[in-house]
Design an enzyme around this catalytic site. Structure first.
Site, PDB file in Angstrom:
ATOM      1  N   ASN A 251       0.839  -1.199   0.000  1.00 27.20           N
ATOM      2  CA  ASN A 251       0.000   0.000   0.000  1.00 27.20           C
ATOM      3  C   ASN A 251       0.872   1.246   0.000  1.00 27.20           C
ATOM      4  O   ASN A 251       1.840   1.342   0.770  1.00 27.20           O
ATOM      5  CB  ASN A 251      -0.898  -0.019   1.260  1.00 27.20           C
ATOM      6  CG  ASN A 251      -1.931   1.084   1.271  1.00 27.20           C
ATOM      7  OD1 ASN A 251      -2.695   1.244   0.323  1.00 27.20           O
ATOM      8  ND2 ASN A 251      -1.962   1.847   2.346  1.00 27.20           N
TER       9      ASN A 251
ATOM     10  N   GLU B  75      -7.423   4.436   0.079  1.00 23.68           N
ATOM     11  CA  GLU B  75      -7.559   5.487   1.102  1.00 23.68           C
ATOM     12  C   GLU B  75      -8.040   6.815   0.503  1.00 23.68           C
ATOM     13  O   GLU B  75      -7.629   7.875   0.933  1.00 23.68           O
ATOM     14  CB  GLU B  75      -6.235   5.733   1.822  1.00 23.68           C
ATOM     15  CG  GLU B  75      -5.588   4.515   2.431  1.00 23.68           C
ATOM     16  CD  GLU B  75      -4.377   4.832   3.268  1.00 23.68           C
ATOM     17  OE1 GLU B  75      -4.111   6.019   3.540  1.00 23.68           O
ATOM     18  OE2 GLU B  75      -3.654   3.898   3.671  1.00 23.68           O
TER      19      GLU B  75
ATOM     20  N   ASP C 143      -9.357  10.321  -0.535  1.00 25.21           N
ATOM     21  CA  ASP C 143     -10.040  11.536  -0.124  1.00 25.21           C
ATOM     22  C   ASP C 143      -9.597  12.638  -1.083  1.00 25.21           C
ATOM     23  O   ASP C 143      -8.552  12.539  -1.714  1.00 25.21           O
ATOM     24  CB  ASP C 143      -9.801  11.905   1.352  1.00 25.21           C
ATOM     25  CG  ASP C 143      -8.355  11.769   1.816  1.00 25.21           C
ATOM     26  OD1 ASP C 143      -8.135  11.386   2.989  1.00 25.21           O
ATOM     27  OD2 ASP C 143      -7.439  12.032   1.002  1.00 25.21           O
TER      28      ASP C 143
HETATM   29  O1  G3I Z   1      -3.259   6.361  19.869  1.00 28.93           O
HETATM   30  C1  G3I Z   1      -4.520   6.774  20.381  1.00 28.93           C
HETATM   31  C2  G3I Z   1      -5.311   5.574  20.896  1.00 28.93           C
HETATM   32  O2  G3I Z   1      -4.625   4.950  21.982  1.00 28.93           O
HETATM   33  C3  G3I Z   1      -6.657   6.080  21.368  1.00 28.93           C
HETATM   34  O3  G3I Z   1      -7.433   4.982  21.868  1.00 28.93           O
HETATM   35  C4  G3I Z   1      -7.339   6.725  20.159  1.00 28.93           C
HETATM   36  C5  G3I Z   1      -8.749   7.197  20.498  1.00 28.93           C
HETATM   37  O4  G3I Z   1      -8.677   8.388  21.181  1.00 28.93           O
HETATM   38  O5  G3I Z   1      -6.559   7.808  19.672  1.00 28.93           O
HETATM   39  C6  G3I Z   1      -5.287   7.416  19.241  1.00 28.93           C
HETATM   40  O6  G3I Z   1      -4.717   8.627  18.844  1.00 28.93           O
HETATM   41  C7  G3I Z   1      -4.493   8.941  17.531  1.00 28.93           C
HETATM   42  C8  G3I Z   1      -5.311   8.188  16.458  1.00 28.93           C
HETATM   43  O7  G3I Z   1      -4.949   8.608  15.133  1.00 28.93           O
HETATM   44  C9  G3I Z   1      -6.805   8.455  16.601  1.00 28.93           C
HETATM   45  O8  G3I Z   1      -7.046   9.811  16.327  1.00 28.93           O
HETATM   46  C10 G3I Z   1      -3.013   8.675  17.262  1.00 28.93           C
HETATM   47  O9  G3I Z   1      -2.262   9.377  18.217  1.00 28.93           O
HETATM   48  C11 G3I Z   1      -2.715   9.181  15.854  1.00 28.93           C
HETATM   49  O10 G3I Z   1      -1.348   8.926  15.516  1.00 28.93           O
HETATM   50  C12 G3I Z   1      -3.568   8.416  14.853  1.00 28.93           C
HETATM   51  O11 G3I Z   1      -3.289   8.963  13.565  1.00 28.93           O
HETATM   52  C13 G3I Z   1      -3.603   8.100  12.469  1.00 28.93           C
HETATM   53  C14 G3I Z   1      -2.328   7.967  11.623  1.00 28.93           C
HETATM   54  O12 G3I Z   1      -2.587   7.246  10.408  1.00 28.93           O
HETATM   55  C15 G3I Z   1      -1.249   7.224  12.406  1.00 28.93           C
HETATM   56  O13 G3I Z   1      -1.761   5.954  12.734  1.00 28.93           O
HETATM   57  C16 G3I Z   1      -4.701   8.746  11.652  1.00 28.93           C
HETATM   58  O14 G3I Z   1      -5.912   8.699  12.410  1.00 28.93           O
HETATM   59  C17 G3I Z   1      -4.895   7.996  10.336  1.00 28.93           C
HETATM   60  O15 G3I Z   1      -5.825   8.680   9.509  1.00 28.93           O
HETATM   61  C18 G3I Z   1      -3.559   7.901   9.587  1.00 28.93           C
HETATM   62  O16 G3I Z   1      -3.819   7.121   8.454  1.00 28.93           O
HETATM   63  C19 G3I Z   1      -2.724   6.985   7.519  1.00 28.93           C
HETATM   64  C20 G3I Z   1      -2.703   5.558   7.020  1.00 28.93           C
HETATM   65  O17 G3I Z   1      -2.550   4.667   8.115  1.00 28.93           O
HETATM   66  C21 G3I Z   1      -1.595   5.370   5.988  1.00 28.93           C
HETATM   67  N1  G3I Z   1      -1.766   6.317   4.863  1.00 28.93           N
HETATM   68  C22 G3I Z   1      -1.820   7.721   5.308  1.00 28.93           C
HETATM   69  C23 G3I Z   1      -2.962   7.916   6.311  1.00 28.93           C
HETATM   70  C24 G3I Z   1      -3.077   9.362   6.723  1.00 28.93           C
HETATM   71  O18 G3I Z   1      -1.927   9.767   7.404  1.00 28.93           O
END
Ligand code: G3I
Length: 301
Positions: free
Chosen positions: A159, A223, A225
């Site tokens: 991906n 993904e 948008d």
């Molecule tokens: O980590 C906490 C978790 O413990 C908690 O239960 C949850 C609910 O409050 O929140 C979590 O926090 C954040 C989570 O998003 C939910 O908002 C994390 O800190 C944050 O790092 C996480 O960001 C995600 C990011 O990937 C990293 O995983 C984004 O939502 C998500 O949209 C983004 O998605 C990525 C794809 O995986 C790969 N392609 C790009 C895409 C956009 O960046």
């Protein structure tokens, strides 16, 4: 072809309108972050699946297909991995244990995985994440080999973003997929499609995606948008331009018989880009936008 969305378990549990909008409109579900290493292996060899199990079991109870995202990525890693350097042997063993434990845990419930996510830069070079730095480029085929061994029935995907149309990034992905396919290690390639207006032409997408289909792998829009930030016209004009961008992607998807078309979230209220980007097919009040009609009217069943 199935329509899917990235979804968050905390929102499914806490927002009935979010939950019902997803259930009524989508067939596949990609956990937005709940299957990533930071959440599933927060301490070395101490796995935490309760949260993701509840999520996956809910999805299956509602007859949704779960797309596993993602086993090996350079982001959203637990501190115990990123807080030091590793020998190649050590980090290879860590990666193998993580992949095989997680895939085996969900075997029979998650039929497909993003095994490796975002391994290349836009100039087609290997992205220097910790896996590339401490293992080398072999981390990618090794990851797919470990996943294949853990669940031979699962569909295994690579991906990435910015590889949707021809260019050095797409060429690097193509060469990887061709090599993995020759080894029987890959089944699908995810084209993330995080785009800004005006988006890509159907022909540019089709020309690039067709070569992957010829390799014998399924192309997934994984993904999508369409960020409307900075659009110079009215909100109505922005929504029309956005619908056209989704439409062109859906047409290209039909052209190469995509297996999945997934948006990264479905409501502007919970987009990773923020609501002001107005990037998704439903607005912040869960009302369908012209983009939704464009997708559902064009995508082949
Ligand atoms: O980590 C906490 C978790 O413990 C908690 O239960 C949850 C609910 O409050 O929140 C979590 O926090 C954040 C989570 O998003 C939910 O908002 C994390 O800190 C944050 O790092 C996480 O960001 C995600 C990011 O990937 C990293 O995983 C984004 O939502 C998500 O949209 C983004 O998605 C990525 C794809 O995986 C790969 N392609 C790009 C895409 C956009 O960046």
């Amino acid at each position: 072809m199935t329509l899917g969305s990235a979804v968050r378990w905390d929102k499914i549990q806490g927002d009935p309108t979010y939950r019902q909008t997803f259930l009524s409109n989508f067939q596949t579900l990609t956990p937005e972050y709940e299957l990533k290493m930071a959440d599933t292996e927060p301490q070395q060899n101490q796995f935490a699946f309760n949260y993701s199990d509840a999520f996956v079991n809910w999805a299956l109870a509602n007859n949704k297909i779960v797309h596993g995202h993602t086993l090996v990525w350079g982001s959203y890693l637990p501190a115990w991995v990123t807080s030091r350097r590793w020998s190649r042997t050590q980090l290879t063993a860590i990666m193998k244990n993580h992949i095989q434990t997680e895939v085996a845990h969900f075997k029979g419930r998650i039929p497909e995985w993003d095994v490796v996510n975002e391994a290349f830069t836009d100039d087609g070079k290997l992205r220097q994440n910790i896996w590339a730095q401490d293992i080398g480029s072999s981390y990618i085929p090794l990851a797919f080999k470990y996943a294949r061994a853990a669940d031979p029935a699962a569909r295994l995907c690579y991906n990435d973003y910015n590889a949707e149309v021809a260019g050095p990034h797409a060429d690097a992905v193509y060469n990887l997929v061709k090599s993995l396919k020759a080894q029987g290690l890959i089944d699908c390639v995810g084209m993330q499609m995080h785009v800004r207006l005006p988006g890509y032409s159907e022909q540019a997408l089709r020309t690039n995606w067709q070569r992957f289909a010829v390799l014998g792998v399924s192309v997934y829009v994984s993904e999508m948008d369409v960020d409307t930030t900075g659009f110079s016209g009215s909100a109505v004009q922005a929504q029309a331009a956005q619908a056209d961008a989704y439409r062109r992607a859906a047409l290209a998807c039909n052209d190469v018989r995509c297996a999945r078309f997934t948006t990264w979230g479905f409501s502007d209220a919970s987009s990773w880009l923020g609501s002001a980007a107005a990037a998704l097919p439903f607005d912040a009040n869960y009302q369908a936008k012209p983009a939704w009609a464009a997708l559902t009217s064009v995508l082949a069943p």
